[in-house]
Enzyme design. Structure first.
Site, mmCIF file in Angstrom:
data_model
loop_
_atom_site.group_PDB
_atom_site.id
_atom_site.type_symbol
_atom_site.label_atom_id
_atom_site.label_comp_id
_atom_site.label_asym_id
_atom_site.label_seq_id
_atom_site.Cartn_x
_atom_site.Cartn_y
_atom_site.Cartn_z
ATOM 1 N N ASP A 185 0.815 -1.208 0.000
ATOM 2 C CA ASP A 185 0.000 0.000 0.000
ATOM 3 C C ASP A 185 0.857 1.270 0.000
ATOM 4 O OD1 ASP A 185 -2.836 1.123 0.646
ATOM 5 O OD2 ASP A 185 -1.570 2.053 2.164
ATOM 6 N N GLU A 248 1.588 -0.366 -4.953
ATOM 7 C CA GLU A 248 0.686 0.751 -5.234
ATOM 8 C C GLU A 248 1.538 2.011 -5.200
ATOM 9 O OE1 GLU A 248 -3.280 3.148 -3.751
ATOM 10 O OE2 GLU A 248 -1.721 2.585 -2.349
HETATM 11 C C1 GLC Z 1 -4.149 3.257 -0.438
HETATM 12 C C2 GLC Z 1 -5.448 2.520 -0.264
HETATM 13 C C3 GLC Z 1 -6.473 3.468 0.267
HETATM 14 C C4 GLC Z 1 -5.992 4.022 1.583
HETATM 15 C C5 GLC Z 1 -4.603 4.637 1.462
HETATM 16 C C6 GLC Z 1 -3.975 4.879 2.805
HETATM 17 O O1 GLC Z 1 -4.221 4.241 -1.410
HETATM 18 O O2 GLC Z 1 -5.841 1.944 -1.484
HETATM 19 O O3 GLC Z 1 -7.727 2.853 0.425
HETATM 20 O O4 GLC Z 1 -6.895 4.999 2.036
HETATM 21 O O5 GLC Z 1 -3.717 3.798 0.783
HETATM 22 O O6 GLC Z 1 -3.590 3.680 3.415
#
Ligand code: GLC
Length: 485
Positions: A185, A248
């Site tokens: 994440d 991500e």
């Molecule tokens: C990522 C997740 C999102 C979350 C953020 C903070 O972007 O997909 O849902 O709010 O991280 O952890």
């Protein structure tokens, strides 16, 4: 592990309830994995399953190695992994290494694992992704801590060696339980400027959608530090070479290289957020393809409006054709395969960022609670009578049938991808592998099918599973996959 071709994202709270409390759980997911396998996926990614006060839908983790009681137990997690493996599915967990919940015991036991201001106030001008200053005062100690997201999510200090050590332990523990990989994440937030210098004002080069506040600054120091690779190497080492790691990374594709040195793939957010025009979609894909098959294609997830709201209801099938015929790894968000739409969310909202609308429960059948729960769902069902898995399974013309067919065909497509030029306005077309051709109409008027497809053998049309010939023209939102004779 060999890279999966198709990963299915499950948002655990909204997939399947097994105990009637109105919230999805691990036993429910395990029960529904046959749907994921029947779709043709090779892996399932579970959004966070850990104990959480739910300030950020589970991305505020209070214990990385436990299961939230609302979702079940560690034994349920083991059973889910075993069931997935029986079905030939890999399991990817969502790991949130950049921050914890403020209720994580680490925040009190190891305050030096977090990032603090040495002033009585914010250390710099950084803004939270969700808006407002990225610094808040801890009422217990009176000191100011950094949070890239909500104040309930203090950022970990990855420059303190104890932090990578602890997070490596987390990955190892889950690997020991049989988990095959991780979605990492917000990983571009892992390492920041060691001196915590101010970010300069934005110069308009961001290239991806950011909140208004967040977009006011150029993220030079608050994200993506030059030594990010050191931290990623720790995660890779802990996960093992055979683990599948998806990053991500919310950065344009020309900044993914340091991440791809350690991770298998990163999400391609440029395509995700490209306007639905042939030119923009092509440019986004071409930008990502410089990394070969290392950019994971994704058009939908739990953070953004669902596909019908973004590409238009008439273009949902074309979006499926595009996503599922791209080379490499593709991700499908639960419910997209039946065309789920955004819902009303709830009042008061569960998610302060307004994302409840994209997280309504999965619609398994046409009953009022959609087969999701026997109790009262935590978010209402949107339109189970109109779209649900059971009905679409019986209908060869359904969107679900299209997803299944394309996911099956996906394995037959080769690696190469080359766009065709000189297509009619609105039409995007490409060669795939040695002998396949794809064309879709992203425009809003009838357009001629590109010439190279004339005479090709129709493999699958988006609209009509029984069609036998490539049509001379494509309606808006229509597309075809064909094979050269
Ligand atoms: C990522 C997740 C999102 C979350 C953020 C903070 O972007 O997909 O849902 O709010 O991280 O952890």
């Amino acid at each position: 592990m060999s890279a999966p071709r198709l990963v299915y994202q499950v948002y655990p709270r909204s997939f399947q309830d097994s105990n009637g409390d109105g919230e999805g759980d691990l036993a429910g997911i395990a029960r529904r994995l046959d749907h994921v396998a029947a779709l043709g996926a090779d892996a399932v990614w579970l959004s966070p399953i850990y104990p959480s006060p739910l300030a950020d839908g589970g991305y505020d983790v209070a214990d990385h190695t436990a299961v939230d009681p609302r979702f079940g137990t560690l034994a349920d997690a083991d059973a889910l992994v075993a069931r997935a493996h029986d079905l030939g599915l890999k399991v990817l967990l969502d790991v949130v290494p950049c921050h914890t919940s403020i209720e994580h015991r680490w925040f009190r036991q190891h305050p030096d694992w977090y990032v603090w201001s040495d002033r009585d106030g914010p250390q710099n001008n950084w803004r939270s992704t969700f808006g407002g200053p990225a610094w808040s005062r801890d009422p217990v100690s009176g000191r100011w801590y950094l949070h890239s997201f909500h104040p309930e999510q203090p950022d970990l200090d990855w420059r303190n060696p104890d932090v990578p050590r602890a997070m490596a332990g987390v990955l190892r523990r889950w690997r020991e339980r049989g988990v095959d990989g991780f979605r990492l994440d917000a990983i571009d937030r892992l390492m920041k400027d060691p001196e915590l210098r101010d970010d300069p004002p934005a110069d308009g080069r961001v290239g991806l959608p950011l909140g208004e506040d967040d977009a006011s600054l150029e993220h030079v120091h608050s994200v993506d530090a030059p030594d990010i690779g050191d931290a990623l190497a720790v995660l890779r080492d802990a996960a093992g070479d055979d683990a599948f790691l998806v990053g991500e990374v919310f950065l344009p594709s020309d900044r993914l290289r340091p991440y791809l040195e350690h991770l298998d793939v990163c999400f391609g957010f440029e395509l995700f957020h490209a306007p639905w025009t042939a030119e923009a979609v092509r440019a986004a894909i071409e930008g990502s393809l410089v990394h070969g098959e290392r950019v994971a294609w994704v058009l939908s997830n739990h953070d953004f409006p669902r596909l019908p709201a973004r590409v238009g209801a008439a273009h949902v099938r074309a979006a499926a054709l595009l996503l599922l015929t791209l080379p490499g790894v593709a991700f499908v968000f639960q419910g997209d395969e039946i065309g789920m739409v955004d819902g009303p969310g709830s009042n008061p909202p569960h998610d302060r960022q307004g994302r409840d609308a994209h997280r309504h429960p999965m619609q398994w059948d046409g009953s009022p609670t959609g087969g999701f729960t026997t109790g009262t769902p935590w978010l209402p069902l949107v339109d189970p009578a109109e779209r649900n898995v059971a009905a679409q399974e019986r209908d060869p013309r359904s969107l679900l049938a299209l997803y299944r067919d394309l996911i099956g065909l996906r394995r037959e497509l080769g690696e190469e991808m080359a766009f065709l030029d000189a297509t009619a306005p609105g039409v995007l077309a490409c060669r795939r592998g040695a002998d396949h051709l794809v064309a879709l109409n992203l425009g809003d008027r009838l357009a001629a099918t590109p010439e190279p497809l004339a005479g090709a053998e129709l493999v699958r049309a988006t609209a009509e599973p029984d069609a036998t010939a490539v049509p001379a023209a494509l309606e808006p939102g229509q597309g075809v996959l064909a094979r050269r004779r």
